[in-house]
Write a protein that holds these residues in place. Structure first.
Motif, PDB file in Angstrom:
ATOM      1  N   LYS A 272       0.836  -1.212   0.000  1.00 15.76           N
ATOM      2  CA  LYS A 272       0.000   0.000   0.000  1.00 15.76           C
ATOM      3  C   LYS A 272       0.865   1.255   0.000  1.00 15.76           C
ATOM      4  CE  LYS A 272      -4.067  -1.971   2.311  1.00 15.76           C
ATOM      5  NZ  LYS A 272      -4.936  -1.924   3.525  1.00 15.76           N
ATOM      6  N   PHE A 273       1.959   1.201   0.758  1.00 16.51           N
ATOM      7  CA  PHE A 273       2.881   2.338   0.817  1.00 16.51           C
ATOM      8  C   PHE A 273       3.486   2.615  -0.555  1.00 16.51           C
ATOM      9  CE2 PHE A 273       7.463   3.393   1.278  1.00 16.51           C
ATOM     10  CZ  PHE A 273       7.332   4.720   1.685  1.00 16.51           C
ATOM     11  N   VAL A 274       3.935   1.559  -1.238  1.00 21.52           N
ATOM     12  CA  VAL A 274       4.545   1.719  -2.559  1.00 21.52           C
ATOM     13  C   VAL A 274       3.500   2.174  -3.577  1.00 21.52           C
ATOM     14  CG1 VAL A 274       5.720   0.510  -4.451  1.00 21.52           C
ATOM     15  CG2 VAL A 274       6.376   0.052  -2.076  1.00 21.52           C
ATOM     16  N   ASP A 279       0.937   6.451  -7.071  1.00 30.94           N
ATOM     17  CA  ASP A 279      -0.486   6.664  -7.386  1.00 30.94           C
ATOM     18  C   ASP A 279      -1.041   5.516  -8.241  1.00 30.94           C
ATOM     19  OD1 ASP A 279      -2.923   7.925  -7.350  1.00 30.94           O
ATOM     20  OD2 ASP A 279      -2.480   9.191  -9.097  1.00 30.94           O
ATOM     21  N   PHE A 280      -0.876   4.301  -7.714  1.00 29.74           N
ATOM     22  CA  PHE A 280      -1.320   3.104  -8.447  1.00 29.74           C
ATOM     23  C   PHE A 280      -2.491   2.463  -7.713  1.00 29.74           C
ATOM     24  CE2 PHE A 280      -0.970  -1.593  -8.742  1.00 29.74           C
ATOM     25  CZ  PHE A 280      -1.263  -1.745 -10.091  1.00 29.74           C
ATOM     26  N   SER A 286      -8.052  -1.057 -16.017  1.00 32.79           N
ATOM     27  CA  SER A 286      -7.023  -0.953 -17.047  1.00 32.79           C
ATOM     28  C   SER A 286      -5.875  -0.090 -16.530  1.00 32.79           C
ATOM     29  CB  SER A 286      -7.616  -0.332 -18.330  1.00 32.79           C
ATOM     30  OG  SER A 286      -6.621  -0.162 -19.309  1.00 32.79           O
ATOM     31  N   VAL A 287      -4.668  -0.637 -16.584  1.00 31.93           N
ATOM     32  CA  VAL A 287      -3.485   0.066 -16.117  1.00 31.93           C
ATOM     33  C   VAL A 287      -2.449   0.060 -17.229  1.00 31.93           C
ATOM     34  CG1 VAL A 287      -1.687   0.180 -14.348  1.00 31.93           C
ATOM     35  CG2 VAL A 287      -3.949  -0.706 -13.761  1.00 31.93           C
ATOM     36  N   SER A 288      -1.816   1.193 -17.445  1.00 29.59           N
ATOM     37  CA  SER A 288      -0.816   1.279 -18.511  1.00 29.59           C
ATOM     38  C   SER A 288       0.399   0.433 -18.145  1.00 29.59           C
ATOM     39  CB  SER A 288      -0.393   2.728 -18.729  1.00 29.59           C
ATOM     40  OG  SER A 288       0.274   3.220 -17.588  1.00 29.59           O
ATOM     41  N   PRO A 289       1.044  -0.188 -19.147  1.00 30.97           N
ATOM     42  CA  PRO A 289       2.241  -1.001 -18.874  1.00 30.97           C
ATOM     43  C   PRO A 289       3.348  -0.204 -18.193  1.00 30.97           C
ATOM     44  CG  PRO A 289       1.423  -1.420 -21.086  1.00 30.97           C
ATOM     45  CD  PRO A 289       0.639  -0.261 -20.558  1.00 30.97           C
ATOM     46  N   SER A 290       3.505   1.071 -18.576  1.00 29.69           N
ATOM     47  CA  SER A 290       4.564   1.885 -17.971  1.00 29.69           C
ATOM     48  C   SER A 290       4.321   2.090 -16.483  1.00 29.69           C
ATOM     49  CB  SER A 290       4.659   3.233 -18.682  1.00 29.69           C
ATOM     50  OG  SER A 290       3.440   3.942 -18.578  1.00 29.69           O
TER      51      SER A 290
END
Length: 570
Positions: A272-274, A279-280, A286-290
């Motif tokens: 959660k911290f990371v 901001d993930f 849908s999440v961008s590969p980058s």
């Protein structure tokens, strides 16, 4: 599955690893000696040690190379184990820069055009004499980015997320909670040990996560395994090294294993911290590969920074722990220990530039052993008891064999180093070192010749030297001893402290003049019947050999290249 694409995928990984190697070597050629000087001077406390380790690792893009340098400095006594541990902690932080290079430079179609332009520019630099090393660095960086972009593009073309067998296999291993984390941690460790490149496994992990094949938390478990795997490699390399070197390598492993242990204890909270840092949202559809790659890089950096922030206050207990784990090797008495190389244990180090440092230290040991052999020869001169004389002569004979073996082994090692990718300055340095090794072996031969002359005199003559002859021989030997002591300083510390070369030349002139004086006096003494002709021959053989010894000593000093360096400084 398209097997051609699979082969291209493997080729991309190989290109990535080769690019990393070329880039690291290029940087070390540009600033290898300067980085070694920084490592030796900027470790006054634990915090400067951490900064130094991070700086060097980010500069040469190789935590292994930084660790090898650190271990070699520990073996040479230039760094304490406490200082080495702080540098290794910094190297763990510095190595995270590689993941960010992958994140920032490994995506986008435009990158391929930039890479090819960089390759073209690097070729121009490589073929220009002045900027060859910079060209190699740019070429390595370009090849690394080309491998990354090709790896990413081909992973997409393979549509791994649509391969039912792969998805079922990963799905079956991902549903066991903490058991899955341990399993992927083990896989990451084994793969890193097999490939011997944490950067390559990091790139594969980023590719798998970006393609949607591997859940991000499993990818993070792989990253933790990579941190352990890279320490196993250094410990295997250190098995044949000194006790302090093995302790430094073990400190690296303990540091990373402890980090993995406490992170696993708070794994959900640390994730959660990371995620918050970048901001993930793991629940987003849908999440961008980058973004996924950035999560892995952010975890890698956070893991090492937090682990260092905790353990930096426990460096002394960590030192005691590794000293308890790694016991000193049993000491070997006598000449058996002397017959072993101390720093060269077989095989070159990570780069040819670093191997030169090991050879330098071994030559310093060679000089010390020649000095010790000469000390035995001086003792032999005044030994009267038969058993003691024979025992001491046998030791000198064994030392002569040791010097012969050391010359061959160090010269062979330097020949292997010269086959590597070296800067012009390093090639010149190897030429100086080869000549130094040859002259040191001649010093060993000269000591043995002195001992043989003393042995012949003892066996074939009933008479002994007069008190005046003993006094003259001792004076000559004292001059040689002064020259030898100064030579050892030049060989070991010539680049690190000011060495007055004029002192060596003054002693050499004094030896030559004294030899001429004794030669003329010997003729007069024989004519005056102070001793017979044969005793005069033994006497002058010793004096002449001492003069030859002085010549070999001055040859070592000239071959070291210190004279030229000092001349440029005025």
């Amino acid at each position: 599955m398209n097997y051609w694409l699979f082969l291209v995928l493997l080729g991309s990984v190989a290109l990535l690893m080769y690019g990393m190697k070329v880039m690291s070597e290029g940087l070390q050629k540009m600033a290898g000696s300067k980085l070694r000087n920084v490592l030796g001077t900027m470790t006054t406390n634990r915090f400067t040690g951490i900064l130094t380790g991070a700086f060097i690792t980010m500069s040469i893009q190789s935590s292994t190379a930084c660790t090898v340098m650190t271990v070699s400095f520990v073996s040479a006594g230039l760094l304490t184990l406490l200082q080495a541990i702080s540098v290794i902690m910094g190297a763990n932080i510095g190595t995270t820069a590689t993941a960010w290079i992958m994140v920032l430079g490994g995506s986008g179609d435009y990158m391929r055009y930039a890479v090819f332009a960089a390759i073209f520019f690097s070729i121009i630099l490589i073929y220009s004499n002045k900027n060859r090393n910079a060209g190699e660095f740019i070429m390595g960086l370009a090849l690394m980015l080309l491998g990354l972009t090709t790896l990413s593009a081909n992973a997409k073309d393979m549509h791994l997320d649509q391969q039912e067998g792969i998805m079922n296999f990963i799905g079956s291993m991902s549903g066991m909670g903490y058991g899955s984390y341990f399993l992927f941690l083990l896989i990451g460790s084994v793969l890193t040990m097999a490939v011997q490149s944490s950067a390559a496994i990091m790139a594969i992990t980023m590719t798998l996560c970006s393609a949607g094949v591997l859940p991000v938390d499993m990818g993070i478990a792989l990253v933790m395994g990579e941190n352990i795997g890279t320490t196993v490699t250094s410990n295997i390399v250190a098995l044949s090294a000194s006790t302090q070197a093995r302790r430094a390598a073990m400190a690296h492993m303990v540091f990373n294993v402890f980090g993995v242990f406490w992170v696993l204890c708070v794994f959900p909270y640390f994730l959660k911290f990371v995620f918050g840092l970048v901001d993930f949202d793991p629940n987003a559809g849908s999440v961008s590969p980058s973004k996924l790659s950035m999560v892995l890089a952010a975890f890698h950096t956070s893991f090492n920074i937090c682990n260092t922030a905790i353990l930096v206050w426990f460096i002394k207990p960590l030192e005691k722990l590794v000293c308890w784990i790694i016991k000193p090797k049993p000491t070997v008495e006598g000449d058996e220990e002397e017959s072993r190389l101390k720093y060269i244990s077989g095989g070159l180090l990570s780069t040819a530039e670093l191997s030169i440092l090991e050879a330098k230290k071994e030559i310093g040991v060679f000089a010390d052993r020649c000095n010790r052999m000469y000390g035995l020869t001086q003792t032999l001169l005044t030994t009267t008891k038969g058993d003691e004389f024979n025992k001491l002569f046998s030791r000198i004979e064994k030392y002569e064999s040791i010097t012969d073996n050391m010359e061959v082994e160090i010269a062979d090692y330097l020949a292997q180093v010269s086959d590597g990718r070296l800067s012009f300055e390093s090639k010149t340095e190897i030429q100086h070192m080869l000549r130094v090794v040859s002259e040191l072996e001649s010093i060993g031969d000269s000591c043995y010749n002195l001992a043989r002359t003393m042995s012949r005199k003892r066996q074939h003559s009933q008479e002994d030297f007069t008190e005046k002859q003993y006094e003259h021989i001792q004076n000559m030997m004292d001059l040689d001893q002064q020259a030898l002591d100064h030579m050892c300083l030049v060989v070991k510390y010539g680049e690190q402290r000011y060495v007055d070369i004029n002192k060596s030349y003054n002693v050499e002139h004094e030896i030559n003049n004294y030899r001429t004086q004794l030669k003329n006096q010997n003729i007069v003494d024989i004519n005056n019947h102070l001793y017979d002709y044969q005793m005069g021959v033994y006497y002058m053989d010793i004096i002449a050999e001492c003069e030859k010894l002085g010549d070999y000593i001055i040859n070592v000093i000239e071959a070291s290249g210190i004279k030229e360096k000092k001349a440029n400084g005025f």
